[in-house]
Motif scaffolding. Sequence first.
Motif, PDB file in Angstrom:
ATOM      1  N   GLU A 323       1.685  -2.066 -14.279  1.00  0.00           N
ATOM      2  CA  GLU A 323       1.949  -0.727 -13.726  1.00  0.00           C
ATOM      3  C   GLU A 323       0.640   0.055 -13.584  1.00  0.00           C
ATOM      4  OE1 GLU A 323       6.271   0.726 -15.273  1.00  0.00           O
ATOM      5  OE2 GLU A 323       4.816   0.234 -16.838  1.00  0.00           O
ATOM      6  N   PHE A 324      -0.214  -0.103 -14.562  1.00  0.00           N
ATOM      7  CA  PHE A 324      -1.497   0.605 -14.539  1.00  0.00           C
ATOM      8  C   PHE A 324      -2.336   0.156 -13.341  1.00  0.00           C
ATOM      9  CE2 PHE A 324      -6.034   0.857 -15.738  1.00  0.00           C
ATOM     10  CZ  PHE A 324      -6.148   2.220 -15.993  1.00  0.00           C
ATOM     11  N   ILE A 325      -2.393  -1.144 -13.107  1.00  0.00           N
ATOM     12  CA  ILE A 325      -3.160  -1.672 -11.975  1.00  0.00           C
ATOM     13  C   ILE A 325      -2.611  -1.125 -10.662  1.00  0.00           C
ATOM     14  CG2 ILE A 325      -3.709  -3.794 -10.680  1.00  0.00           C
ATOM     15  CD1 ILE A 325      -3.730  -5.243 -13.431  1.00  0.00           C
ATOM     16  N   THR A 326      -1.311  -1.073 -10.571  1.00  0.00           N
ATOM     17  CA  THR A 326      -0.681  -0.549  -9.358  1.00  0.00           C
ATOM     18  C   THR A 326      -1.042   0.920  -9.155  1.00  0.00           C
ATOM     19  OG1 THR A 326       1.169  -2.077  -9.648  1.00  0.00           O
ATOM     20  CG2 THR A 326       1.526  -0.183  -8.194  1.00  0.00           C
ATOM     21  N   ILE A 327      -0.960   1.680 -10.211  1.00  0.00           N
ATOM     22  CA  ILE A 327      -1.294   3.116 -10.128  1.00  0.00           C
ATOM     23  C   ILE A 327      -2.741   3.292  -9.668  1.00  0.00           C
ATOM     24  CG2 ILE A 327      -1.698   5.202 -11.498  1.00  0.00           C
ATOM     25  CD1 ILE A 327       0.682   4.335 -13.259  1.00  0.00           C
ATOM     26  N   MET A 328      -3.648   2.547 -10.269  1.00  0.00           N
ATOM     27  CA  MET A 328      -5.074   2.732  -9.988  1.00  0.00           C
ATOM     28  C   MET A 328      -5.433   2.284  -8.570  1.00  0.00           C
ATOM     29  SD  MET A 328      -6.030   4.225 -12.663  1.00  0.00           S
ATOM     30  CE  MET A 328      -7.789   4.325 -12.469  1.00  0.00           C
ATOM     31  N   SER A 329      -4.722   1.311  -8.073  1.00  0.00           N
ATOM     32  CA  SER A 329      -5.043   0.827  -6.718  1.00  0.00           C
ATOM     33  C   SER A 329      -4.433   1.704  -5.636  1.00  0.00           C
ATOM     34  CB  SER A 329      -4.563  -0.622  -6.557  1.00  0.00           C
ATOM     35  OG  SER A 329      -3.166  -0.680  -6.760  1.00  0.00           O
ATOM     36  N   ASN A 330      -3.600   2.614  -6.014  1.00  0.00           N
ATOM     37  CA  ASN A 330      -2.950   3.492  -5.029  1.00  0.00           C
ATOM     38  C   ASN A 330      -3.369   4.956  -5.169  1.00  0.00           C
ATOM     39  OD1 ASN A 330      -1.230   1.556  -3.616  1.00  0.00           O
ATOM     40  ND2 ASN A 330      -0.155   1.367  -5.570  1.00  0.00           N
ATOM     41  N   LEU A 331      -4.491   5.206  -5.821  1.00  0.00           N
ATOM     42  CA  LEU A 331      -4.920   6.601  -6.023  1.00  0.00           C
ATOM     43  C   LEU A 331      -5.408   7.242  -4.727  1.00  0.00           C
ATOM     44  CD1 LEU A 331      -6.781   6.419  -9.452  1.00  0.00           C
ATOM     45  CD2 LEU A 331      -4.523   7.384  -8.991  1.00  0.00           C
ATOM     46  N   GLY A 332      -5.944   6.429  -3.833  1.00  0.00           N
ATOM     47  CA  GLY A 332      -6.406   6.959  -2.541  1.00  0.00           C
ATOM     48  C   GLY A 332      -7.538   7.947  -2.683  1.00  0.00           C
ATOM     49  N   LEU A 333      -8.470   7.690  -3.605  1.00  0.00           N
ATOM     50  CA  LEU A 333      -9.581   8.627  -3.855  1.00  0.00           C
ATOM     51  C   LEU A 333     -10.653   8.513  -2.784  1.00  0.00           C
ATOM     52  CD1 LEU A 333      -9.884   8.054  -7.694  1.00  0.00           C
ATOM     53  CD2 LEU A 333      -8.873  10.045  -6.539  1.00  0.00           C
ATOM     54  N   ALA A 334     -11.312   9.602  -2.525  1.00  0.00           N
ATOM     55  CA  ALA A 334     -12.410   9.628  -1.559  1.00  0.00           C
ATOM     56  C   ALA A 334     -13.642   8.955  -2.161  1.00  0.00           C
ATOM     57  CB  ALA A 334     -12.728  11.075  -1.182  1.00  0.00           C
ATOM     58  N   TYR A 335     -14.547   8.603  -1.292  1.00  0.00           N
ATOM     59  CA  TYR A 335     -15.804   8.011  -1.745  1.00  0.00           C
ATOM     60  C   TYR A 335     -16.566   9.062  -2.562  1.00  0.00           C
ATOM     61  CZ  TYR A 335     -20.194   5.400  -1.436  1.00  0.00           C
ATOM     62  OH  TYR A 335     -21.331   4.704  -1.721  1.00  0.00           O
ATOM     63  N   PRO A 336     -17.073   8.677  -3.736  1.00  0.00           N
ATOM     64  CA  PRO A 336     -17.753   9.663  -4.587  1.00  0.00           C
ATOM     65  C   PRO A 336     -18.902  10.348  -3.866  1.00  0.00           C
ATOM     66  CG  PRO A 336     -17.326   7.650  -5.787  1.00  0.00           C
ATOM     67  CD  PRO A 336     -16.977   7.369  -4.358  1.00  0.00           C
ATOM     68  N   ARG A 337     -18.892  11.671  -3.902  1.00  0.00           N
ATOM     69  CA  ARG A 337     -19.820  12.491  -3.121  1.00  0.00           C
ATOM     70  C   ARG A 337     -21.296  12.212  -3.457  1.00  0.00           C
ATOM     71  NH1 ARG A 337     -21.286  18.018  -4.235  1.00  0.00           N
ATOM     72  NH2 ARG A 337     -19.835  17.958  -5.987  1.00  0.00           N
ATOM     73  N   LYS A 338     -21.589  12.035  -4.730  1.00  0.00           N
ATOM     74  CA  LYS A 338     -22.994  11.905  -5.130  1.00  0.00           C
ATOM     75  C   LYS A 338     -23.378  10.497  -5.565  1.00  0.00           C
ATOM     76  CE  LYS A 338     -23.643  16.670  -6.730  1.00  0.00           C
ATOM     77  NZ  LYS A 338     -24.087  17.518  -7.853  1.00  0.00           N
ATOM     78  N   ILE A 339     -22.486   9.555  -5.343  1.00  0.00           N
ATOM     79  CA  ILE A 339     -22.716   8.237  -5.927  1.00  0.00           C
ATOM     80  C   ILE A 339     -23.991   7.561  -5.411  1.00  0.00           C
ATOM     81  CG2 ILE A 339     -21.243   7.005  -4.258  1.00  0.00           C
ATOM     82  CD1 ILE A 339     -20.384   5.197  -6.649  1.00  0.00           C
ATOM     83  N   ASP A 340     -24.267   7.761  -4.155  1.00  0.00           N
ATOM     84  CA  ASP A 340     -25.433   7.078  -3.593  1.00  0.00           C
ATOM     85  C   ASP A 340     -26.750   7.620  -4.147  1.00  0.00           C
ATOM     86  OD1 ASP A 340     -23.852   5.411  -2.080  1.00  0.00           O
ATOM     87  OD2 ASP A 340     -23.747   6.813  -0.390  1.00  0.00           O
ATOM     88  N   VAL A 341     -26.723   8.849  -4.577  1.00  0.00           N
ATOM     89  CA  VAL A 341     -27.927   9.442  -5.179  1.00  0.00           C
ATOM     90  C   VAL A 341     -27.929   9.210  -6.681  1.00  0.00           C
ATOM     91  CG1 VAL A 341     -29.115  11.617  -5.614  1.00  0.00           C
ATOM     92  CG2 VAL A 341     -28.093  11.205  -3.375  1.00  0.00           C
ATOM     93  N   SER A 342     -26.779   9.384  -7.290  1.00  0.00           N
ATOM     94  CA  SER A 342     -26.700   9.350  -8.752  1.00  0.00           C
ATOM     95  C   SER A 342     -26.941   7.963  -9.335  1.00  0.00           C
ATOM     96  CB  SER A 342     -25.321   9.846  -9.198  1.00  0.00           C
ATOM     97  OG  SER A 342     -25.109  11.173  -8.766  1.00  0.00           O
ATOM     98  N   LEU A 343     -26.322   6.979  -8.756  1.00  0.00           N
ATOM     99  CA  LEU A 343     -26.417   5.659  -9.373  1.00  0.00           C
ATOM    100  C   LEU A 343     -27.841   5.132  -9.474  1.00  0.00           C
ATOM    101  CD1 LEU A 343     -23.295   3.564  -8.276  1.00  0.00           C
ATOM    102  CD2 LEU A 343     -23.820   4.662 -10.454  1.00  0.00           C
TER     103      LEU A 343
END
Length: 365
Positions: A323-343
Amino acid sequence: MLRGALRPVIAQTGRHCTISKPYSHTIKGKEQAGAIAASLRRFSQAGGPVTMIFRQYVVVVKVVVKVVIVVIVVVEVMVVMVVEVMVVMVVEVMVEVMVVVMVVMEVVVVVMEVVVVVMEVVVVVEVVKLFDRDSCTYTYLLADPNTKEAVLVDPVIELAERDAKLVKEMGLSLKYVMNTHVHADHITGSGLLKKLVPGCRSLISQVSGATADVHVHHGEVVTFGKQQLEVRRTPGHTYGCVTYVCHNEKFALTGDALLIRGCGRTDFQEGSSETCISPVHSQILSLPDTFALYPAHDYVGQTVTSVAEEKTLNPRLTKSKEEFITIMSNLGLAYPRKIDVSLPANKVCGLYNLPEDLAAKLADK
Ligand SMILES: [Fe+2]
């Protein structure tokens, strides 16, 4: 004087009278002489020898004097004994009182020492929660009030000066600037803080793959003053996520592995919904129910939760793995705004590959 007083009496009686010298000096005064004269008259009329009167009188006086002396001596002895007994009793009482006072003082000292020891053992870790409005990140300043040693967990680079100022104001010695994981939503303040607070060292888990002065592993203990934080691996949000557990104060800093009524996304940075839920249960929700849980973020203003709350109320972590895997795969989150700079920056402690404005800020220090 006595002889003079008696002479007329003797003349009146017409009898021969002898007053022996050894006794005559003991009889003094006209009244005494008058009394003796009266006795002489009575005695002479009876025809007795006058000399005997004096002898009997003197014997009576000597006996009385001796009796008086004996009485005086006896009284003196009794008084001395009573006084000695009273003095001994008073001294004994005083000694006993002093002993009691000393015992009480020793007990008080021991109690105070125990209180001090207990206070040192159970001393509360000062936890200062700091917040970054932009990324909704919580930064935690933990300090040992006795030694003043402190650690700063999950700092944000834009607020590093705020944190350094706070550390200075509180008179703390910042030992570590540490992270729960390599963040994607903000650049860590570790690098800048190392410049602002000379002497502090950066710390992160070895498995994060990030550069730092100190790398920690699962089961290790981070110390500051007399306080300890146990490092527990809680991968899932990222591969290198760890949770720091303070057993003494019964709380845990969960990073993004567990958020209040939620958890960090698992779709970037080697994240995995398949591996997320198991370590959260074994390393965080296995703690006693009363443990407080402090997350790295909250987006609706909550600041703290507990093991008991999340074990029953977390809408994701209470579910089965499937159930957890299903929930996490269906969150529909946007691409992280600062990820390309932060990582990239966070891979090197937030010191390099910075945007121009932050790089300039760092260069000024
Ligand atoms: Fe994160």
